[in-house]
Design a protein around this motif. Sequence first.
Motif, PDB file in Angstrom:
ATOM      1  N   ARG A  31       0.887  -1.175   0.000  1.00 10.16           N
ATOM      2  CA  ARG A  31       0.000   0.000   0.000  1.00 10.16           C
ATOM      3  C   ARG A  31       0.924   1.225   0.000  1.00 10.16           C
ATOM      4  O   ARG A  31       1.433   1.639   1.039  1.00 10.16           O
ATOM      5  N   ILE A  32       1.142   1.741  -1.184  1.00  6.19           N
ATOM      6  CA  ILE A  32       2.180   2.757  -1.396  1.00  6.19           C
ATOM      7  C   ILE A  32       1.550   4.141  -1.441  1.00  6.19           C
ATOM      8  O   ILE A  32       0.672   4.418  -2.259  1.00  6.19           O
ATOM      9  N   ALA A  33       2.012   5.022  -0.553  1.00  7.32           N
ATOM     10  CA  ALA A  33       1.559   6.411  -0.544  1.00  7.32           C
ATOM     11  C   ALA A  33       2.536   7.258  -1.350  1.00  7.32           C
ATOM     12  O   ALA A  33       3.747   7.221  -1.108  1.00  7.32           O
ATOM     13  N   ILE A  34       2.013   8.004  -2.317  1.00  8.18           N
ATOM     14  CA  ILE A  34       2.822   8.953  -3.086  1.00  8.18           C
ATOM     15  C   ILE A  34       2.622  10.321  -2.442  1.00  8.18           C
ATOM     16  O   ILE A  34       1.503  10.831  -2.401  1.00  8.18           O
ATOM     17  N   THR A  35       3.673  10.904  -1.901  1.00  8.10           N
ATOM     18  CA  THR A  35       3.561  12.188  -1.218  1.00  8.10           C
ATOM     19  C   THR A  35       4.426  13.235  -1.909  1.00  8.10           C
ATOM     20  O   THR A  35       5.287  12.901  -2.728  1.00  8.10           O
ATOM     21  N   ARG A  86      -0.658   7.602   7.595  1.00  7.75           N
ATOM     22  CA  ARG A  86       0.150   6.941   8.636  1.00  7.75           C
ATOM     23  C   ARG A  86      -0.349   5.523   8.906  1.00  7.75           C
ATOM     24  O   ARG A  86       0.442   4.595   9.086  1.00  7.75           O
ATOM     25  N   LYS A  87      -1.666   5.342   8.910  1.00  6.29           N
ATOM     26  CA  LYS A  87      -2.228   4.041   9.247  1.00  6.29           C
ATOM     27  C   LYS A  87      -2.192   3.059   8.072  1.00  6.29           C
ATOM     28  O   LYS A  87      -2.033   1.858   8.267  1.00  6.29           O
ATOM     29  N   GLN A 107     -13.955   4.071   8.702  1.00  4.94           N
ATOM     30  CA  GLN A 107     -14.465   2.811   8.143  1.00  4.94           C
ATOM     31  C   GLN A 107     -13.610   2.340   6.972  1.00  4.94           C
ATOM     32  O   GLN A 107     -13.307   1.147   6.841  1.00  4.94           O
ATOM     33  N   ILE A 108     -13.233   3.275   6.108  1.00  7.54           N
ATOM     34  CA  ILE A 108     -12.426   2.935   4.944  1.00  7.54           C
ATOM     35  C   ILE A 108     -11.057   2.441   5.398  1.00  7.54           C
ATOM     36  O   ILE A 108     -10.515   1.471   4.847  1.00  7.54           O
ATOM     37  N   GLU A 109     -10.493   3.083   6.417  1.00  6.28           N
ATOM     38  CA  GLU A 109      -9.221   2.617   6.988  1.00  6.28           C
ATOM     39  C   GLU A 109      -9.357   1.172   7.456  1.00  6.28           C
ATOM     40  O   GLU A 109      -8.481   0.331   7.204  1.00  6.28           O
ATOM     41  N   GLU A 110     -10.451   0.879   8.160  1.00  9.23           N
ATOM     42  CA  GLU A 110     -10.637  -0.457   8.726  1.00  9.23           C
ATOM     43  C   GLU A 110     -10.681  -1.535   7.645  1.00  9.23           C
ATOM     44  O   GLU A 110     -10.067  -2.593   7.792  1.00  9.23           O
ATOM     45  N   VAL A 111     -11.411  -1.250   6.559  1.00 10.10           N
ATOM     46  CA  VAL A 111     -11.518  -2.279   5.520  1.00 10.10           C
ATOM     47  C   VAL A 111     -10.173  -2.480   4.826  1.00 10.10           C
ATOM     48  O   VAL A 111      -9.796  -3.615   4.488  1.00 10.10           O
ATOM     49  N   LEU A 112      -9.413  -1.416   4.621  1.00 20.04           N
ATOM     50  CA  LEU A 112      -8.109  -1.551   3.968  1.00 20.04           C
ATOM     51  C   LEU A 112      -7.130  -2.303   4.855  1.00 20.04           C
ATOM     52  O   LEU A 112      -6.326  -3.110   4.372  1.00 20.04           O
ATOM     53  N   LEU A 113      -7.203  -2.072   6.159  1.00 20.99           N
ATOM     54  CA  LEU A 113      -6.307  -2.782   7.080  1.00 20.99           C
ATOM     55  C   LEU A 113      -6.717  -4.244   7.243  1.00 20.99           C
ATOM     56  O   LEU A 113      -5.873  -5.113   7.469  1.00 20.99           O
ATOM     57  N   GLU A 114      -8.026  -4.514   7.124  1.00 16.57           N
ATOM     58  CA  GLU A 114      -8.490  -5.897   7.279  1.00 16.57           C
ATOM     59  C   GLU A 114      -8.192  -6.737   6.048  1.00 16.57           C
ATOM     60  O   GLU A 114      -7.719  -7.864   6.150  1.00 16.57           O
ATOM     61  N   ALA A 139      -0.385   3.298   4.794  1.00 18.51           N
ATOM     62  CA  ALA A 139       0.776   3.082   3.917  1.00 18.51           C
ATOM     63  C   ALA A 139       1.755   2.071   4.503  1.00 18.51           C
ATOM     64  O   ALA A 139       2.131   2.161   5.675  1.00 18.51           O
ATOM     65  N   THR A 140       2.166   1.110   3.662  1.00 18.06           N
ATOM     66  CA  THR A 140       3.262   0.206   4.045  1.00 18.06           C
ATOM     67  C   THR A 140       4.611   0.797   3.608  1.00 18.06           C
ATOM     68  O   THR A 140       5.652   0.383   4.113  1.00 18.06           O
ATOM     69  N   GLN A 141       4.562   1.704   2.644  1.00 16.69           N
ATOM     70  CA  GLN A 141       5.760   2.436   2.253  1.00 16.69           C
ATOM     71  C   GLN A 141       5.359   3.751   1.610  1.00 16.69           C
ATOM     72  O   GLN A 141       4.220   3.912   1.163  1.00 16.69           O
ATOM     73  N   THR A 142       6.286   4.701   1.587  1.00 16.27           N
ATOM     74  CA  THR A 142       6.015   6.033   1.063  1.00 16.27           C
ATOM     75  C   THR A 142       7.038   6.382  -0.006  1.00 16.27           C
ATOM     76  O   THR A 142       8.237   6.139   0.172  1.00 16.27           O
ATOM     77  N   VAL A 143       6.552   6.918  -1.101  1.00 12.49           N
ATOM     78  CA  VAL A 143       7.432   7.452  -2.153  1.00 12.49           C
ATOM     79  C   VAL A 143       7.226   8.960  -2.160  1.00 12.49           C
ATOM     80  O   VAL A 143       6.141   9.449  -2.435  1.00 12.49           O
ATOM     81  N   GLU A 144       8.282   9.709  -1.842  1.00 15.14           N
ATOM     82  CA  GLU A 144       8.170  11.157  -1.734  1.00 15.14           C
ATOM     83  C   GLU A 144       8.715  11.828  -3.003  1.00 15.14           C
ATOM     84  O   GLU A 144       9.850  11.581  -3.424  1.00 15.14           O
ATOM     85  N   LEU A 145       7.873  12.671  -3.608  1.00 12.35           N
ATOM     86  CA  LEU A 145       8.284  13.474  -4.762  1.00 12.35           C
ATOM     87  C   LEU A 145       8.606  14.872  -4.279  1.00 12.35           C
ATOM     88  O   LEU A 145       7.832  15.489  -3.567  1.00 12.35           O
ATOM     89  N   ARG A 146       9.745  15.394  -4.697  1.00  8.54           N
ATOM     90  CA  ARG A 146      10.168  16.704  -4.190  1.00  8.54           C
ATOM     91  C   ARG A 146       9.876  17.837  -5.156  1.00  8.54           C
ATOM     92  O   ARG A 146       9.997  19.000  -4.797  1.00  8.54           O
ATOM     93  N   GLY A 147       9.446  17.529  -6.380  1.00  4.87           N
ATOM     94  CA  GLY A 147       9.089  18.579  -7.314  1.00  4.87           C
ATOM     95  C   GLY A 147      10.312  19.208  -7.947  1.00  4.87           C
ATOM     96  O   GLY A 147      11.443  18.954  -7.577  1.00  4.87           O
TER      97      GLY A 147
END
Length: 494
Positions: A337-341, A483-484, A460-467, A486-494
């Motif tokens: 579950r990758i967060a693009i920040t 925070r809850k 609720q959406i957090e709960e279903v994704l974690l389950e 993402a299993t990893q984060t990819v940070e774009l600096r622009g």
Amino acid sequence: MSLISVSELTFAYEGSYDNIFERVSFQLDTNWKLGFTGRNGRGKTTFLNLLLGKLEYNGTITSPVSFDYFPFAVEHPEYLTYEVVNEIYPDYEHWRLQRELSLLQLSEDVLYRPYETLSNGEQTKIQLATLFLKENHFLLIDEPTNHLDLHARQLVSEYLSRKSGFILVSHDRAFLDHCVDHILSINKTNIEIQKGNFSDWWLNKQRQDQYELNENEKLHKDIKRLTEASRRTGQWSHEVEKTKNGTRNSGSKVDKGYVGHKAAKMMKRSKAIEQRQQAAAEEKSKLLQNIETSESLKLSQLVYPKSRLAELDHVSINYGDQTVCQNISFLIEQGDRIAITGPNGSGKSSLLKLILGEAIPFSGTFRKGSGLKISYVSQDTSNLRGSLSDYAREQDIDECLFKAILRKLDFSRLQFEKDMAWFSGGQKKKVLIARSLCEQTHLHIWDEPLNFIDVISRMQIEEVLLEYRPTMVFVEHDREFTRKIATQTVELRG
């Protein structure tokens, strides 16, 4: 201390059978930093419009201050920014505006650029700075965090924490916690005010809900016990009454007066038990009215035959001479579950569209597994119109499951009959998320899915994704959600 007083407020939209507010009364201090929360469709924006005098209502609203609404309409976005400020507040003092911009870490040169060329974050800061210049005004701030990146949210949160005299509608828990000192909440059956930030309110609500659940269970047992006692006493009374026409031991005559008295006494006891039972049932009916249903949602994701779904190796995205992001490398594997920040304009949405398979100009290496099925939640909800049933058929999803998910996300059955074009922004986003959860897919790609969505639905959406732990890549500026989830984060600096 000055008070805004709401008394016996009743309001319903024309043609609607249900009142949004019914005989509501409360008071607000004009010095409060007031967070305003409630599920989508409960009437938060409606209440702000009532304060602004835009809607007719029954009851009274009295205020010693004037109200201003954020975001305000900009009639001439092509004007230079200082001209836009001047249109909203012609009597402002320039040094005070400079001070506000400094607090928001916004350089003065933005005033001399066309307003329409400013980023969403810059426009938000300019509007807030302008409105807080006014004295004896109470600000109605409606979801300022939408489309703000994490850094901009933090700056605006710091800015608001230094201010007072506002109502803030926001569904970002961390944002609310940092800059409010009271919470106004629209519940299922009432409106209440509590001192503290959102976390304080949520903790108190959980305690109250648990207390009511415990009381409900106890009263349920009492009612069952009293019902059985009433039934037994009624049977005894009936049996005793029958002996009035019978005989006693050794054939002696029955003392009908004694038997009648005994039966009446038992009947009286039965009535007393029945009354206690009714009182317990009435007490039970007062409970659980404001408990928000938060049932678990179900998600079934397809399993891709390989562990690796996609790979980006030193990818850069370029639009002509402009490079929006460069040298991006990461793998998308089963269960990630990758967060693009990154700040606005750093290429987050472009990166998602590249993974989706759109024709995005890029350099580097991008590989995607063959036959990969992707479900996409876009920022844009403007194309949603027509009935939910028609939409389910068009999207080839299970209509029953789709509507069941929407019910759990606080859609009333009445909403199922409406045209989606009339839905609120949060309700439209829930439609897109419910559709995505119904789709048979290997990978979910969500682009700012939580804009406008209420806090309880976010949980609720957090709960279903974690389950269910689906594989997904997402962009989201809600710090708690990221925070809850993402299993990893990819940070774009622009």
